[in-house]
Design a protein around this motif. Structure first.
Motif, PDB file in Angstrom:
ATOM      1  N   ALA A 180       6.854  11.494   2.316  1.00 24.28           N
ATOM      2  CA  ALA A 180       7.578  10.516   1.492  1.00 24.28           C
ATOM      3  C   ALA A 180       6.901   9.147   1.556  1.00 24.28           C
ATOM      4  O   ALA A 180       6.842   8.418   0.559  1.00 24.28           O
ATOM      5  CB  ALA A 180       9.029  10.410   1.951  1.00 24.28           C
ATOM      6  N   TYR A 181       6.362   8.790   2.721  1.00 25.70           N
ATOM      7  CA  TYR A 181       5.669   7.511   2.864  1.00 25.70           C
ATOM      8  C   TYR A 181       4.371   7.497   2.065  1.00 25.70           C
ATOM      9  O   TYR A 181       4.036   6.500   1.410  1.00 25.70           O
ATOM     10  CB  TYR A 181       5.395   7.218   4.344  1.00 25.70           C
ATOM     11  CG  TYR A 181       6.560   6.548   5.054  1.00 25.70           C
ATOM     12  CD1 TYR A 181       7.874   6.882   4.745  1.00 25.70           C
ATOM     13  CD2 TYR A 181       6.349   5.597   6.029  1.00 25.70           C
ATOM     14  CE1 TYR A 181       8.931   6.275   5.385  1.00 25.70           C
ATOM     15  CE2 TYR A 181       7.411   4.974   6.689  1.00 25.70           C
ATOM     16  CZ  TYR A 181       8.695   5.320   6.359  1.00 25.70           C
ATOM     17  OH  TYR A 181       9.747   4.707   6.985  1.00 25.70           O
ATOM     18  N   LEU A 182       3.629   8.600   2.114  1.00 28.49           N
ATOM     19  CA  LEU A 182       2.410   8.670   1.311  1.00 28.49           C
ATOM     20  C   LEU A 182       2.731   8.478  -0.171  1.00 28.49           C
ATOM     21  O   LEU A 182       2.022   7.751  -0.887  1.00 28.49           O
ATOM     22  CB  LEU A 182       1.726  10.023   1.519  1.00 28.49           C
ATOM     23  CG  LEU A 182       1.131  10.312   2.896  1.00 28.49           C
ATOM     24  CD1 LEU A 182       0.591  11.738   2.941  1.00 28.49           C
ATOM     25  CD2 LEU A 182       0.030   9.308   3.242  1.00 28.49           C
ATOM     26  N   ARG A 183       3.791   9.114  -0.646  1.00 24.95           N
ATOM     27  CA  ARG A 183       4.198   8.974  -2.051  1.00 24.95           C
ATOM     28  C   ARG A 183       4.654   7.541  -2.353  1.00 24.95           C
ATOM     29  O   ARG A 183       4.323   6.983  -3.405  1.00 24.95           O
ATOM     30  CB  ARG A 183       5.335   9.947  -2.378  1.00 24.95           C
ATOM     31  CG  ARG A 183       4.928  11.412  -2.504  1.00 24.95           C
ATOM     32  CD  ARG A 183       6.134  12.250  -2.955  1.00 24.95           C
ATOM     33  NE  ARG A 183       6.765  11.656  -4.122  1.00 24.95           N
ATOM     34  CZ  ARG A 183       6.388  11.883  -5.385  1.00 24.95           C
ATOM     35  NH1 ARG A 183       5.388  12.706  -5.637  1.00 24.95           N
ATOM     36  NH2 ARG A 183       7.023  11.306  -6.391  1.00 24.95           N
ATOM     37  N   THR A 184       5.415   6.969  -1.444  1.00 23.69           N
ATOM     38  CA  THR A 184       5.938   5.606  -1.660  1.00 23.69           C
ATOM     39  C   THR A 184       4.810   4.617  -1.883  1.00 23.69           C
ATOM     40  O   THR A 184       4.812   3.852  -2.854  1.00 23.69           O
ATOM     41  CB  THR A 184       6.780   5.177  -0.440  1.00 23.69           C
ATOM     42  OG1 THR A 184       7.905   6.049  -0.312  1.00 23.69           O
ATOM     43  CG2 THR A 184       7.277   3.743  -0.601  1.00 23.69           C
ATOM     44  N   PHE A 185       3.826   4.618  -1.011  1.00 23.55           N
ATOM     45  CA  PHE A 185       2.740   3.647  -1.113  1.00 23.55           C
ATOM     46  C   PHE A 185       1.839   3.944  -2.304  1.00 23.55           C
ATOM     47  O   PHE A 185       1.351   3.018  -2.965  1.00 23.55           O
ATOM     48  CB  PHE A 185       1.952   3.610   0.196  1.00 23.55           C
ATOM     49  CG  PHE A 185       2.785   3.238   1.390  1.00 23.55           C
ATOM     50  CD1 PHE A 185       3.600   2.112   1.347  1.00 23.55           C
ATOM     51  CD2 PHE A 185       2.788   4.004   2.541  1.00 23.55           C
ATOM     52  CE1 PHE A 185       4.398   1.759   2.431  1.00 23.55           C
ATOM     53  CE2 PHE A 185       3.570   3.662   3.640  1.00 23.55           C
ATOM     54  CZ  PHE A 185       4.379   2.533   3.573  1.00 23.55           C
ATOM     55  N   ALA A 186       1.632   5.223  -2.607  1.00 25.26           N
ATOM     56  CA  ALA A 186       0.809   5.577  -3.765  1.00 25.26           C
ATOM     57  C   ALA A 186       1.447   5.080  -5.057  1.00 25.26           C
ATOM     58  O   ALA A 186       0.753   4.622  -5.976  1.00 25.26           O
ATOM     59  CB  ALA A 186       0.605   7.093  -3.823  1.00 25.26           C
ATOM     60  N   GLY A 189       0.486   1.661  -6.071  1.00 22.81           N
ATOM     61  CA  GLY A 189      -0.926   1.415  -6.307  1.00 22.81           C
ATOM     62  C   GLY A 189      -1.723   1.205  -5.037  1.00 22.81           C
ATOM     63  O   GLY A 189      -2.827   0.651  -5.087  1.00 22.81           O
ATOM     64  N   LEU A 190      -1.192   1.658  -3.899  1.00 18.31           N
ATOM     65  CA  LEU A 190      -1.843   1.441  -2.607  1.00 18.31           C
ATOM     66  C   LEU A 190      -2.389   2.752  -2.047  1.00 18.31           C
ATOM     67  O   LEU A 190      -1.833   3.829  -2.307  1.00 18.31           O
ATOM     68  CB  LEU A 190      -0.844   0.850  -1.607  1.00 18.31           C
ATOM     69  CG  LEU A 190      -0.220  -0.491  -1.991  1.00 18.31           C
ATOM     70  CD1 LEU A 190       0.950  -0.801  -1.064  1.00 18.31           C
ATOM     71  CD2 LEU A 190      -1.255  -1.598  -1.945  1.00 18.31           C
ATOM     72  N   LYS A 191      -3.439   2.661  -1.282  1.00 15.06           N
ATOM     73  CA  LYS A 191      -3.966   3.811  -0.563  1.00 15.06           C
ATOM     74  C   LYS A 191      -3.580   3.651   0.902  1.00 15.06           C
ATOM     75  O   LYS A 191      -4.012   2.729   1.578  1.00 15.06           O
ATOM     76  CB  LYS A 191      -5.492   3.871  -0.700  1.00 15.06           C
ATOM     77  CG  LYS A 191      -6.095   5.096  -0.087  1.00 15.06           C
ATOM     78  CD  LYS A 191      -5.572   6.401  -0.702  1.00 15.06           C
ATOM     79  CE  LYS A 191      -5.964   6.574  -2.146  1.00 15.06           C
ATOM     80  NZ  LYS A 191      -5.557   7.885  -2.684  1.00 15.06           N
ATOM     81  N   ALA A 192      -2.709   4.556   1.375  1.00 18.28           N
ATOM     82  CA  ALA A 192      -2.185   4.454   2.741  1.00 18.28           C
ATOM     83  C   ALA A 192      -2.851   5.488   3.641  1.00 18.28           C
ATOM     84  O   ALA A 192      -2.978   6.656   3.271  1.00 18.28           O
ATOM     85  CB  ALA A 192      -0.671   4.661   2.747  1.00 18.28           C
ATOM     86  N   GLU A 209       1.518   5.227  12.304  1.00 21.60           N
ATOM     87  CA  GLU A 209       1.643   4.015  11.504  1.00 21.60           C
ATOM     88  C   GLU A 209       0.855   4.218  10.217  1.00 21.60           C
ATOM     89  O   GLU A 209      -0.129   4.967  10.185  1.00 21.60           O
ATOM     90  CB  GLU A 209       1.145   2.783  12.267  1.00 21.60           C
ATOM     91  CG  GLU A 209      -0.299   2.817  12.684  1.00 21.60           C
ATOM     92  CD  GLU A 209      -0.677   1.603  13.522  1.00 21.60           C
ATOM     93  OE1 GLU A 209       0.225   0.870  13.956  1.00 21.60           O
ATOM     94  OE2 GLU A 209      -1.889   1.402  13.742  1.00 21.60           O
ATOM     95  N   PHE A 210       1.307   3.563   9.142  1.00 15.56           N
ATOM     96  CA  PHE A 210       0.668   3.694   7.842  1.00 15.56           C
ATOM     97  C   PHE A 210      -0.041   2.389   7.517  1.00 15.56           C
ATOM     98  O   PHE A 210       0.582   1.329   7.432  1.00 15.56           O
ATOM     99  CB  PHE A 210       1.707   4.051   6.783  1.00 15.56           C
ATOM    100  CG  PHE A 210       2.200   5.470   6.922  1.00 15.56           C
ATOM    101  CD1 PHE A 210       1.728   6.471   6.096  1.00 15.56           C
ATOM    102  CD2 PHE A 210       3.117   5.805   7.918  1.00 15.56           C
ATOM    103  CE1 PHE A 210       2.162   7.783   6.242  1.00 15.56           C
ATOM    104  CE2 PHE A 210       3.547   7.107   8.076  1.00 15.56           C
ATOM    105  CZ  PHE A 210       3.072   8.107   7.237  1.00 15.56           C
ATOM    106  N   ILE A 211      -1.351   2.510   7.338  1.00 18.80           N
ATOM    107  CA  ILE A 211      -2.212   1.362   7.097  1.00 18.80           C
ATOM    108  C   ILE A 211      -2.651   1.382   5.636  1.00 18.80           C
ATOM    109  O   ILE A 211      -3.221   2.382   5.172  1.00 18.80           O
ATOM    110  CB  ILE A 211      -3.467   1.414   7.994  1.00 18.80           C
ATOM    111  CG1 ILE A 211      -3.092   1.570   9.465  1.00 18.80           C
ATOM    112  CG2 ILE A 211      -4.353   0.199   7.762  1.00 18.80           C
ATOM    113  CD1 ILE A 211      -2.487   0.359  10.101  1.00 18.80           C
TER     114      ILE A 211
END
Length: 441
Positions: A180-186, A189-192, A209-211
């Motif tokens: 869900a976090y990968l989808r949220t940041f994507a 427009g962000l690459k996490a 942690e997500f950078i």
């Protein structure tokens, strides 16, 4: 929204106290104003972005099967004493004593309170799992609050909590948040890049942690380029399917990813082929934890098993810095002229610029365009001020809306308007109808 009516106090000069790009641009673009050290008021432009980010976070939490609630900012110290964290947390916690001489605190996080709510509400394995979240203001009394909203004392955070019967089920919940976090940041427009992390004062033995990648980021990042190239939205992983989710998490956890603090050059060269090595900079915007029964046992969060026995629930917590993300996106997406907002979080879809408000044809055409764009569902900031053209262009570049539509008397003589893409800088001269068709397609 007409620019003449919109509260947007932009600045030409960079404030002396602003040390990093996002802080400078947020102040100059009239998004925030400092009220005290590390505490900011969000002005209309900034608040629009904050709400857009909050909406994406909320949608992805709901998609993952979470239920939203709201907990208070002020908590009783009693729960923190029970968990053993009241004295351990340190001076970052703002401690308060009310008029009845009871110890209170301004919550820096909510593990204790949500565990207490659960302990008084759930009794059976039949009621598990549960995934709960809220989006609430937090306070941590940083010694030296710096960098604007990137490291303030008061901040808006999404924190979620999972409750499961055992470690295996808890790992499935953990994986669900991971994706869900990968989808949220994507979607922003962000690459996490998810990286194994220390658990810190939250506790537990599993944490990531997500950078997000940003040239001006605070940490050096070393990772496999497969992280950067992976398109989580394109794969459309079902966050409700443990098998799909587990495959994604397994894929990522096999890849090399480290910040400068834990980077091993030898392992990096051994584990990652030269053509796949990525080095850059990044900013932490999210953190997830699995901590088992660390809070459930001392705070009495037990459930009855299938066999009729009592057992403590296994828990995890999952945070996203919502207000920090505003600064993080700017750090990742800007140029010398100002902010470049990804469309999904932009405060407006389009900036409409009237180059000569006292020209009847120019104003009539702008009003027509403004009305048609609004009817098509676009959110438009219409610069209708009696201001010189250079100032209007500078302001639009500074606030960074995805598109700029400029209408002036010289172009209208040839039946043309100018459409500019803020991210690429590409400009097109075309008819008004063609410009509107392209914008509303």
């Amino acid at each position: 929204m007409r620019r003449s009516a919109f509260f947007l106090p932009t600045m030409k000069d960079t404030p002396k106290e602003a040390e990093i790009v996002s802080h400078r641009l947020m102040l100059r673009a009239g998004m925030i104003r400092q009220s005290s050290a590390g505490v900011y008021s969000w002005l209309p432009l900034g608040y629009r972005v904050l709400r857009k980010i909050e909406d994406i976070v909320r949608e992805e939490q709901d998609r993952a099967g979470c239920q939203e609630m709201l907990m208070p900012t002020i908590q009783s110290a009693d729960l923190w004493v029970k968990s053993g964290r009241y004295d351990d947390y340190g001076p970052e916690m703002l401690r308060i004593r009310d008029r009845h001489d009871r110890d209170m605190l301004y919550g820096p996080t909510n593990e204790e309170l949500i565990t207490d709510i659960f302990a008084h509400s759930v009794r059976s394995y039949r009621e598990l799992p549960k995934l709960l979240y809220h989006i609430q203001w937090k306070f941590r009394d940083e010694v030296r609050p710096r960098f604007g909203v990137m490291r303030g004392r008061e901040f808006l955070m999404k924190d979620a909590y999972s409750f499961d019967t055992d470690s295996e089920a808890a790992k499935e919940s953990y994986n669900r948040f991971f994706v869900a976090y990968l989808r949220t940041f994507a979607r922003m427009g962000l690459k996490a890049i998810p990286m194994e992390a220390d658990t810190g004062p939250i506790g537990g033995n599993l944490s990531h942690e997500f950078i997000i990648l940003a040239d001006t980021g605070e940490s050096q990042v070393f990772c496999d380029r497969n992280f950067v190239d992976y398109d989580v939205l394109g794969t459309d992983v079902d966050t409700g399917d443990p098998k799909q989710v587990g495959e994604v998490v397994d894929y990522f956890t096999r890849l090399y990813a480290r910040t400068d603090e834990k980077h091993d050059p030898g392992a990096f060269e051994q584990d990652v082929p030269a053509e796949r090595r990525y080095e850059g900079r990044g900013i932490e915007v999210g953190h997830i934890f699995y901590f088992g029964t660390k809070y459930s046992e001392p705070l009495g969060a037990f459930y009855t098993t299938r066999d009729g026995e009592e057992a403590p629930v296994h828990m995890g917590s999952y945070g996203i810095g919502v207000s920090r993300l505003v600064g993080g996106i700017i750090e990742a997406s800007h140029d010398d002229n100002g902010i470049i907002w990804p469309a999904s979080v932009a405060p407006f879809d389009l900036g409409l610029i009237n180059l000569q408000v006292d020209n009847e044809e120019c104003t009539r055409t702008c009003e027509d365009a403004y009305s048609r764009l609004q009817q098509a569902g676009m959110d438009v900031l219409y610069d209708d001020r009696d201001e010189r053209a250079g100032a209007k262009f500078a302001d639009m570049d500074l606030i960074g809306l995805p598109w700029q539509l400029t209408i002036g008397p010289r172009g209208l003589k040839s039946g043309l308007v100018e459409l500019k893409n803020r991210a690429t800088g590409e400009r097109q001269e075309l008819s008004l109808d063609s410009a509107l068709a392209q914008l509303t397609a």
